[in-house]
Design an enzyme around this catalytic site. Sequence first.
Site: not given
Length: 457
Positions: A100, A292, A321, A415
């Site tokens: 996967c 999130q 943002y 991130c």
Amino acid sequence: RDRRTRAACARAGRGMTDAASPGPPEGGTVEVRTTAMAFGGRAVGRVDGFVVFVEGALPGERVRARIAQVRRSHAFARVEAVIEASPERIEPPCPVFGRCGGCAFLHWSPAGQCRAKTAWVREALRRFPAAAEALPELPSDREPFRFRNRMGFSVARGDDARTVVGLHARGRPDEVLPADDCVLPLPGIGVLRTRLAEALGSLPSPPRRIEIRQSLHTGERLANLFAGTDLPGIEGLAEALDGACEHLWLTVGPEGPGHRVRRERRRLRGAGRLVERLGGRDFEIGPETFFQTNTREAEALLAHLRARTDRLAPRRIVDLYAGAGALAIGLAGPDREVLGFEASAPAVREARRNAERNGLDRVAFRRAPVEAVRPAHLGRPPDLAVVDPPRAGLSPAARRALLALEAPALLYVSCNPATLARDLDALAAAGYTVGNARAFDLFPQTAHVECVVELTR
């Protein structure tokens, strides 16, 4: 990618291979002793002095790997057999792990993952030793499974006419693997995925993919079906999902870049928006709302942001943002004015609706890209600016716009440690001091890590 790989390896003190060193042949197998985990999720080792990045290996292992690609100074390989396993290697709790394309680290203990991610953030902060040394270790006792509140599934119909709602095979976009045992989504998402797989069998043709969302705190579920054309018999699907899906949408039209045909979205069941709670406040989430995917860790991140904000005691906050308003609304208070900027018109509408839902009349949102924000748009200077850019980080124009605001303090949510490091260098050169930093594991089983850095002028 080559420049980032060379730079990351050199900063780790290992250096890259001399250009004259011959590398192993592509397609051949080599035995590698790995020493560390590079940012991005490949273990690093050497073969006769030549650097090899090995997918599927863990630090401290001896493996046999097949060379997939050779560059001038390094090679990429994939594990074929583990000769000496790391004590941190565990049995993956998923029968299709490796095939996967979703998880990268199901074979690695949570403690090992957290240690590597902490090291990546410390590497990003290497030019700011005080912040790097004070960075706390990521706690490894967080829930590593059943955390995703949003999952996308591909749909295929096999030769036996059975409908499969699953995940793409790694490197095989034409193959869809069953997702019955996927350990990432909240349990209710798995239940709805199973019901959808059963119910879609009654349609002449299935949708091409499905996105399912679930609220951690209210349990509500929302499904959005994507199809190239309208699906005959789709109205009966809503009835078949009774008890498993409160909100159901059908989105018809082309997907991906380059398509100018407007997609049509039709609500088939429910109000169309579920409610999630974050930091004691309610947020409406629709089929395309950005939120999130790990609610529990998002709550921990927001609590940290609130604590740092309370310490700074700003009267006026600018959120760049802003998205659907999660941070702006989460940081709002009776003595604070918050102004959020967001480029997406639908996101601005959602943010305004969420502020109204929570009775926050001192929180406002304006539609504008960060690059276009000017001090004149604010009325008066902010005491604190919060930025949460995409993985690419701040563009040069966005950095200039941020610096022009002359906020005494910044909270940078990132991130991507690589682009964070680049932006911190630019902000430090402009007069900001890097202070408190904290990492958060919003994406267990992957090579992603979130972090918050505080800067002051």
